[in-house]
Design an enzyme around this catalytic site. Structure first.
Site, mmCIF file in Angstrom:
data_model
loop_
_atom_site.group_PDB
_atom_site.id
_atom_site.type_symbol
_atom_site.label_atom_id
_atom_site.label_comp_id
_atom_site.label_asym_id
_atom_site.label_seq_id
_atom_site.Cartn_x
_atom_site.Cartn_y
_atom_site.Cartn_z
ATOM 1 N N LYS A 16 0.844 -1.199 0.000
ATOM 2 C CA LYS A 16 0.000 0.000 0.000
ATOM 3 C C LYS A 16 0.885 1.258 0.000
ATOM 4 O O LYS A 16 2.098 1.176 0.262
ATOM 5 C CB LYS A 16 -0.917 -0.048 1.227
ATOM 6 N N TYR A 56 -12.182 -3.749 -3.646
ATOM 7 C CA TYR A 56 -12.740 -4.185 -2.360
ATOM 8 C C TYR A 56 -14.162 -4.715 -2.476
ATOM 9 O O TYR A 56 -14.633 -5.401 -1.564
ATOM 10 C CB TYR A 56 -12.660 -3.058 -1.324
ATOM 11 N N ARG A 121 -1.068 -14.570 4.292
ATOM 12 C CA ARG A 121 -1.838 -13.943 5.393
ATOM 13 C C ARG A 121 -1.094 -14.112 6.717
ATOM 14 O O ARG A 121 -1.052 -13.200 7.534
ATOM 15 C CB ARG A 121 -3.228 -14.567 5.517
ATOM 16 N N THR A 127 -5.419 -7.637 10.523
ATOM 17 C CA THR A 127 -5.740 -6.324 9.953
ATOM 18 C C THR A 127 -5.315 -5.157 10.836
ATOM 19 O O THR A 127 -4.789 -4.154 10.345
ATOM 20 C CB THR A 127 -7.275 -6.249 9.737
ATOM 21 N N ARG A 138 2.662 -6.583 9.546
ATOM 22 C CA ARG A 138 1.839 -5.566 10.201
ATOM 23 C C ARG A 138 2.161 -5.436 11.687
ATOM 24 O O ARG A 138 1.986 -4.370 12.280
ATOM 25 C CB ARG A 138 0.359 -5.885 9.997
ATOM 26 N N ASN A 158 -1.749 -0.173 7.209
ATOM 27 C CA ASN A 158 -1.176 -1.462 7.620
ATOM 28 C C ASN A 158 -0.279 -2.085 6.538
ATOM 29 O O ASN A 158 -0.149 -3.291 6.440
ATOM 30 C CB ASN A 158 -2.278 -2.422 8.085
ATOM 31 N N HIS A 161 -1.857 -5.154 1.460
ATOM 32 C CA HIS A 161 -3.091 -5.907 1.255
ATOM 33 C C HIS A 161 -2.705 -7.328 0.868
ATOM 34 O O HIS A 161 -1.776 -7.525 0.087
ATOM 35 C CB HIS A 161 -3.922 -5.309 0.114
ATOM 36 N N GLU A 172 -9.177 -11.179 -7.430
ATOM 37 C CA GLU A 172 -8.311 -9.997 -7.348
ATOM 38 C C GLU A 172 -7.176 -10.071 -8.370
ATOM 39 O O GLU A 172 -6.826 -9.069 -9.002
ATOM 40 C CB GLU A 172 -7.740 -9.874 -5.935
HETATM 41 P P1 ADP Z 1 -7.513 -7.116 5.473
HETATM 42 O O1 ADP Z 1 -6.734 -6.073 4.717
HETATM 43 O O2 ADP Z 1 -6.740 -7.625 6.662
HETATM 44 O O3 ADP Z 1 -8.047 -8.216 4.614
HETATM 45 P P2 ADP Z 1 -10.230 -6.019 5.531
HETATM 46 O O4 ADP Z 1 -10.450 -6.663 4.214
HETATM 47 O O5 ADP Z 1 -11.212 -6.278 6.620
HETATM 48 O O6 ADP Z 1 -8.767 -6.349 6.107
HETATM 49 O O7 ADP Z 1 -10.166 -4.429 5.350
HETATM 50 C C1 ADP Z 1 -9.471 -3.877 4.268
HETATM 51 C C2 ADP Z 1 -8.644 -2.700 4.730
HETATM 52 O O8 ADP Z 1 -9.507 -1.664 5.182
HETATM 53 C C3 ADP Z 1 -7.720 -2.957 5.903
HETATM 54 O O9 ADP Z 1 -6.502 -3.561 5.540
HETATM 55 C C4 ADP Z 1 -7.525 -1.566 6.454
HETATM 56 O O10 ADP Z 1 -6.549 -0.832 5.715
HETATM 57 C C5 ADP Z 1 -8.880 -0.908 6.214
HETATM 58 N N1 ADP Z 1 -9.779 -0.959 7.372
HETATM 59 C C6 ADP Z 1 -10.455 -2.034 7.825
HETATM 60 N N2 ADP Z 1 -11.221 -1.709 8.874
HETATM 61 C C7 ADP Z 1 -11.056 -0.390 9.100
HETATM 62 C C8 ADP Z 1 -11.585 0.563 10.053
HETATM 63 N N3 ADP Z 1 -12.448 0.229 10.988
HETATM 64 N N4 ADP Z 1 -11.173 1.823 9.989
HETATM 65 C C9 ADP Z 1 -10.316 2.206 9.054
HETATM 66 N N5 ADP Z 1 -9.782 1.392 8.128
HETATM 67 C C10 ADP Z 1 -10.136 0.095 8.148
HETATM 68 MG MG MG Z 2 -9.517 -8.236 3.177
#
Ligand code: ADP
Ligand code: MG
Length: 203
Positions: A16, A56, A121, A127, A138, A158, A161, A172
């Site tokens: 990212k 997303y 992962r 996350t 992370r 973080n 992705h 994706e």
């Molecule tokens: P991951 O990236 O671990 O698969 P998710 O798919 O749940 O997580 O969410 C996608 C991305 O959205 C996260 O990596 C993070 O950057 C952002 N994100 C998720 N939840 C929140 C939140 N509550 N507030 C702000 N950003 C968030």
């Molecule tokens: Mg995700």
């Protein structure tokens, strides 16, 4: 060739904008590369907000899953979430994600190897950096939390992705890469990782 073997599983990783800005491209690649996974495709680009939204929402369940995960993280810490409705929470997250992910260059990659989705992962970590395990990307390189990001009206930073499931990975990868950008090749180490016969090493 039997492409149903686990060694052909693929996953999508995106470094990212904060990962690029914090000079962590090499470190992130090093961590995936040394696991034995093989880099099958890589490109650098600046995504548009629309690309981020499409990415997303490829998984129609993403909003519900992400919203529920987020609400649970609040409740597990004894905190009150900003919304009680997971979809409302995810809509808010998506708007912030579009700003974050489109704020600068990212590095998109396809990694291939046995259990690629789960291994990536595991190396990436959970996350929320506040709770991600030590030793993960992370957990080691960033210090954000749901609460701080939500209070400051921005996305969680973080670093990377990583696709959450094999189905998500397939969708994706198809979205970010054309077929001919993904390379199929043998690495010398594949023999040690996957060959059933190790009788050819002693001279
Ligand atoms: P991951 O990236 O671990 O698969 P998710 O798919 O749940 O997580 O969410 C996608 C991305 O959205 C996260 O990596 C993070 O950057 C952002 N994100 C998720 N939840 C929140 C939140 N509550 N507030 C702000 N950003 C968030
Ligand atoms: Mg995700």
């Amino acid at each position: 060739m039997n492409h149903s073997h686990p060694r052909y599983e693929r996953t999508l990783v995106i470094i990212k904008p904060d990962g690029v800005q914090r000079s962590l491209i090499g470190e992130v690649i090093r961590r995936y590369e040394r696991s034995g996974l093989k880099l099958a495709a890589m490109k650098m680009l600046i995504p548009t907000p629309d690309m981020v939204e499409t990415h997303y929402t490829l998984d129609p369940e993403w909003k519900l899953k992400t919203g529920e995960k987020n609400l649970k993280a609040y409740r597990d810490k004894g905190l009150k979430p900003p919304h009680d409705d997971p979809i409302a929470q995810s809509n808010m997250i998506l708007a912030k994600l579009k700003k974050y992910m489109a704020s600068g260059p990212v590095v998109a990659m396809v990694w291939q190897g046995a259990h690629a989705v789960a291994i990536v992962r595991k190396l990436t970590g959970g996350t929320e950096p506040l709770m991600s395990d030590v030793g993960t990307i992370r957990g080691d390189y960033v210090l954000d939390s749901y609460k701080m990001a939500d209070d400051d009206l921005r996305a969680i930073r973080n670093i990377v992705h990583a696709s959450g499931s094999v189905k998500e990975a397939e969708d994706e990868i198809g979205y970010w890469f054309k077929k001919d950008e993904i390379l199929s090749y043998r690495l010398l180490v594949d023999q040690m990782l996957y060959d059933t016969d190790l009788e050819n090493f002693i001279e």
